[in-house]
Scaffold this active site. Structure first.
Site, PDB file in Angstrom:
ATOM      1  N   GLY A 116      -4.587   0.280   4.899  1.00 42.76           N
ATOM      2  CA  GLY A 116      -3.453  -0.012   5.777  1.00 42.76           C
ATOM      3  C   GLY A 116      -3.831  -0.903   6.939  1.00 42.76           C
ATOM      4  O   GLY A 116      -3.131  -1.870   7.256  1.00 42.76           O
ATOM      5  N   CYS A 142      13.686  10.883   7.126  1.00 38.18           N
ATOM      6  CA  CYS A 142      13.647  10.401   8.506  1.00 38.18           C
ATOM      7  C   CYS A 142      15.029  10.327   9.130  1.00 38.18           C
ATOM      8  O   CYS A 142      15.191  10.489  10.338  1.00 38.18           O
ATOM      9  CB  CYS A 142      12.957   9.041   8.575  1.00 38.18           C
ATOM     10  N   GLU A 179      10.147   1.022  10.453  1.00 35.54           N
ATOM     11  CA  GLU A 179      11.160   2.063  10.276  1.00 35.54           C
ATOM     12  C   GLU A 179      10.440   3.382  10.452  1.00 35.54           C
ATOM     13  O   GLU A 179       9.622   3.769   9.616  1.00 35.54           O
ATOM     14  CB  GLU A 179      11.813   1.937   8.892  1.00 35.54           C
ATOM     15  N   LYS A 226       0.851  -1.194   0.000  1.00 39.92           N
ATOM     16  CA  LYS A 226       0.000   0.000   0.000  1.00 39.92           C
ATOM     17  C   LYS A 226       0.886   1.244   0.000  1.00 39.92           C
ATOM     18  O   LYS A 226       1.642   1.472   0.943  1.00 39.92           O
ATOM     19  CB  LYS A 226      -0.892   0.048   1.237  1.00 39.92           C
ATOM     20  N   GLY A 244      -4.982   3.358  -1.278  1.00 45.41           N
ATOM     21  CA  GLY A 244      -6.152   3.732  -0.494  1.00 45.41           C
ATOM     22  C   GLY A 244      -5.766   4.267   0.864  1.00 45.41           C
ATOM     23  O   GLY A 244      -4.583   4.284   1.237  1.00 45.41           O
ATOM     24  N   GLU A 298      10.501  15.378  15.923  1.00 45.05           N
ATOM     25  CA  GLU A 298      10.776  15.325  14.489  1.00 45.05           C
ATOM     26  C   GLU A 298       9.914  16.363  13.768  1.00 45.05           C
ATOM     27  O   GLU A 298       8.690  16.329  13.851  1.00 45.05           O
ATOM     28  CB  GLU A 298      10.477  13.933  13.944  1.00 45.05           C
TER      29      GLU A 298
END
Length: 486
Positions: A221, A293, A259, A180, A215, A393
């Site tokens: 998900g 990231c 991750e 996905k 989607g 972050e």
């Protein structure tokens, strides 16, 4: 704008999902619009898959698993190299689409957004041929074998690279995949499915070996993460979303590889080449407009050298021309979405309210770039290591410079983070840099700007995730271990 190339509609206007070796319409009729990061207009459209489509895809992958798991390493390597070659043939066209989806300057998209995934596929092809599929322990034959069906849920910042990190490792391990893509940047995943379809036909790969269902995360998900027919879920995205994936997968005791976020420290030691360390550090922090990231978003510098570092950092940031991602002069493009733009601007305002010194940039719109999701490259100095802009972050072009008084304090600040994904250490003495790198609790550390290695393990400590991608470790994630006594 009219002189800039426009993407091939076959890459941007998609109406079918790739399931069981064929393009087929989704169970529902809804679609999702993909937005051009450079001007906020419609870039493309993709079908909105459903949980029913995930069911179909998992069933197809389950059927393909046995056939692919029994393939030889040579056959897997051949498929991986063919996929790399297919992407390379389409490199310029796919890079252009990603630049408009995500905002990455075109030259960087060509080299990183598409070129790096090709290198990763080739690296997996090399690795699968030498991988230790079995070894003897006493009277036991210890065997590594395919885990089964992999659910791959990928992010928008490096949409093709993160997909390939999972697909490459899963195919090398002998697994089938249900993927996905992120809703913000799904188009390169469809382009990869085009390549996969061609390679599959030419090499006679099992139908259902790779399936693509686009989607919303809340439907597609979650359907993948919670599906009892999925054996491993591999997710890249925010820490909060990763925790939700883990909770969903836990109902079936499904293995999860994550991750997640990062707030990586770039430790500049007193004997470092400041010019090189700062220039490289700024470029790393602002790569892909900070939407990385593993970006070194905390620059730790000796207190007595902070003023010199700040001026070097300011000069480096001023060279990063902000503009349209398809303009050859652009070094820094827009962010991927209006939501991300607003989030980053809010953090910049927060940094000012927290008392950090604004060196360059700010929350105001860049001059002449009112359309699109642009944010000025921003650097703060004299940053308190416990402040929110130093701990959270931001995922945008924002660098914080943090002074330290000793090497031990620098290591303590680097480790004072909920994250542990990447980092850098700079010193004229490589042994000294290595000693500091060993003390930093993070999954990957570069010494003096060392090159990225697509065969080395990548992943994080703490809230940066679980498991590793790339190389032998990236294959390990998609295998099970069996002991046969004799």
């Amino acid at each position: 704008m009219s002189t800039r190339p426009t993407p091939d509609p076959s890459l941007t206007e998609r109406n079918a999902l790739y399931i069981d070796g064929d393009w087929r319409y989704p169970a529902g009729a809804a679609t999702d619009v993909v937005v051009n990061a450079a001007d906020g207009t419609e870039l493309g459209i993709v079908p909105r898959g459903t949980a029913a489509d995930v069911d179909t895809a998992v069933s197809a992958a389950r059927t393909a698993t046995d056939a692919w798991a029994s393939s030889t390493p040579a056959e897997r390597a051949e498929a991986l190299r063919a996929l790399s070659a297919g992407l390379t043939e389409r490199q310029d066209a796919i890079a252009q689409v990603i630049s408009l989806e995500v905002g990455t300057p075109l030259k960087i998209s060509q080299r990183v957004q598409v070129g790096l995934p090709c290198a990763v596929l080739d690296a997996f092809a090399d690795t699968v041929s030498s991988y230790a599929w079995e070894h003897q322990v006493g009277n036991s034959l210890v065997v590594r074998e395919a885990a089964g069906v992999v659910g791959a849920i990928t992010p928008w910042n490096y949409p093709l690279h993160q997909l390939i990190a999972k697909v490459g490792g899963a195919l090398a391990a002998g697994c089938a995949i249900v993927a996905k893509p992120a809703g913000v940047a799904p188009l390169s995943a469809f382009a990869f499915a085009d390549v996969f379809a061609e390679v599959s036909t030419r090499l006679g790969l099992p139908a259902g070996l790779f399936n693509l269902v686009s989607g919303p995360g809340a439907e597609v998900g979650e359907a993948i993460a919670g599906h009892p027919g999925v054996d491993v879920v591999s997710f890249t995205g925010s820490t909060e979303a990763g925790a939700k994936v883990m909770r969903t997968a836990a109902a079936n005791i499904t293995r999860v590889s994550l991750e997640l976020g990062g707030k990586s420290a770039n430790v500049v030691l007193p004997d470092a080449d400041l010019g090189r360390a700062v220039k490289t550090g700024v470029n790393n922090a602002f790569l892909n407009s900070g939407q990385t990231c593993s970006a070194w978003t905390r620059m730790l510098v000796p207190r007595e050298k902070q003023d010199e570092v700040v001026e070097l950092a300011r000069a480096a940031a001023e060279r990063l021309t902000l503009g349209h991602p398809l303009d050859p002069a652009t070094r820094l493009g827009p962010l991927a979405s209006a939501q991300q733009q607003q989030t980053v601007r809010d953090y910049i305002r927060l940094g000012e309210s927290e008392g950090a010194k604004l060196v360059i940039g700010g929350a105001e719109s860049p001059e002449g770039l009112d359309e699109g999701f642009y944010v000025r490259p921003t650097i703060f100095a004299d940053v308190d290591p416990s402040s929110r802009i130093a701990q959270e972050e931001i995922f945008g072009p924002v660098l914080v410079v943090i002074p330290y008084d000793s090497e031990d304090e620098a290591v303590a600040i680097a480790n004072d983070s909920p994250y542990g994904l990447a980092g850098g250490v700079w010193s004229a003495d490589e042994d000294r840099a290595l000693a500091v790198a060993r003390r930093i609790r993070t999954g990957q550390v570069d010494i003096n700007g060392a090159a990225f290695n697509p065969a080395a393990p990548f992943g994080g400590y703490k809230k940066s995730g679980l498991g590793r991608e790339f190389g032998t470790h990236g294959i390990d994630e998609f295998t099970e271990t069996k002991a046969i006594q004799r």
